[in-house]
Design a protein around this motif. Structure first.
Motif, PDB file in Angstrom:
ATOM      1  N   TYR A   1       0.747  -1.075   0.124  1.00 17.84           N
ATOM      2  CA  TYR A   1       0.059   0.121  -0.040  1.00 17.84           C
ATOM      3  C   TYR A   1       0.908   1.108   0.175  1.00 17.84           C
ATOM      4  O   TYR A   1       0.477   2.246  -0.630  1.00 17.84           O
TER       5      TYR A   1
ATOM      6  N   MET B   1       2.862   1.980  -3.236  1.00 17.22           N
ATOM      7  CA  MET B   1       1.706   2.259  -4.432  1.00 17.22           C
ATOM      8  C   MET B   1       1.385   3.950  -3.941  1.00 17.22           C
ATOM      9  O   MET B   1       1.319   4.753  -5.145  1.00 17.22           O
ATOM     10  N   ARG B   2       1.120   4.226  -2.900  1.00 13.11           N
ATOM     11  CA  ARG B   2       0.562   5.425  -2.472  1.00 13.11           C
ATOM     12  C   ARG B   2       1.690   6.531  -2.269  1.00 13.11           C
ATOM     13  O   ARG B   2       1.519   7.514  -2.661  1.00 13.11           O
TER      14      ARG B   2
END
Length: 314
Positions: A152, A155-156
């Motif tokens: 996460y 990707m963030r």
């Protein structure tokens, strides 16, 4: 956006080498303790029998323990449970032909030798195989959580922040478990749940800091990575401290008045909140700096529109 002046910025990263060395020392001590002393697993993981006993008056733990020892239960764990008139006796598994009811009755006979009015409130039994399954599933739960967080955050934000966030969370988990090992505190399912909650708490702080760093990388006209991170940490400091303090107020209340059932849960969270607040400020950001995070890594690449070169032609 209103920016802090340089003189208002706290230079957190000036001691990053010292804090990283301190964190490494704590991790090494924790791993050595868990390897040598191990964790004091509760019946949830080891299996065994738990008997809750009620009294009409305040119970003397030493008298109860002495009576159990003289009756062949020297390895029994005796502790107050909720009040001074209730105790919880825990005993590791005995032979396969010895049932929990038999053990409970034998222990009650021993306790009633010193407290004739003692009454059995409940009896529970957890098999060794169930305890091993719970231990394995608990470890997989923590590993899965860390892997999902790594994906996460990568990707963030950016992969350097992802590595820093996951290593900071691993830092929090190892040190919390290490303190339980060093202090010999019981490690059961409620403590495991608290450690998973610590992962979520620490991640929330780390995400807030990372988001502010990314925002400042894009907006602050400074090329010094360390200075931008110091500005970001200073801007989020009030929020971090307020969140930690309000959480600690609740946890202290649970620790003092919550009773024996959630004592381990509150203890793990108290340790985790302190360690998590420290790691969100120093560990995650320091690791990102060590991996070479720079302003160029977080500035979005502008894609030139198709045909734009013809629009600019005279």
């Amino acid at each position: 956006m209103q920016l802090l002046r340089v003189k208002d910025t706290i230079d957190f990263m000036s001691i990053r080498k010292l804090t990283m060395a301190f964190s490494a020392l704590l991790i090494v001590i924790s791993i050595i303790s868990m390897a040598v002393r191990g964790l004091n697993f509760g019946l949830d993981f080891t299996g065994g029998t738990a008997v809750e006993v009620g009294f009409s008056q305040a119970a003397d733990i030493d008298k109860v323990r002495g009576s159990l020892e003289s009756s062949g239960f020297a390895d029994a764990s005796v502790q107050l449970f909720g009040s001074s008139q209730e105790i919880l006796v825990r005993l590791a598994p005995r032979g396969a032909d010895v049932t929990a009811v038999m053990i409970g009755n034998d222990m009650m006979t021993a306790i009633q030798q010193v407290y004739p009015d003692a009454q059995m409130r409940r009896i529970e039994f957890v098999g060794p195989s169930v305890g091993e399954d719970l231990k394995e599933q608990g470890g997989l739960a923590m590993l899965t959580a860390l892997i999902c967080i790594l994906i996460y955050v990568a990707m963030r934000f950016e992969w350097r922040f992802a590595v820093g966030a996951v290593l900071a969370l691993g830092h929090d988990v190892i040190i919390t478990m290490g303190l339980f090992s060093i202090l010999g505190l019981e490690f059961d399912l409620t403590v495991l749940a608290a450690i998973l909650a610590v992962i979520g708490y620490s991640l929330n702080d780390t995400i807030v800091v990372s988001d502010r760093i990314r925002e400042n990388f894009r907006k602050v006209r400074i090329d010094d990575t360390i200075e931008i991170i110091n500005i970001s940490l200073t801007q989020t400091l009030n929020r971090t401290l307020m969140t930690s303090m309000t959480t600690l107020v609740v946890l202290v209340a649970l620790f003092i008045w919550g009773g024996q059932i959630i004592h381990g849960f509150a203890t793990a969270l108290l340790i985790g909140v302190f360690i998590g607040t420290y790691s969100s400020v120093y560990v995650a950001s320091s690791i990102a700096i060590s991996l070479g995070i720079s302003k160029e890594d977080l500035i979005p690449v502008e894609v030139e529109k198709e045909g734009a070169e013809f629009d600019n032609m005279p």
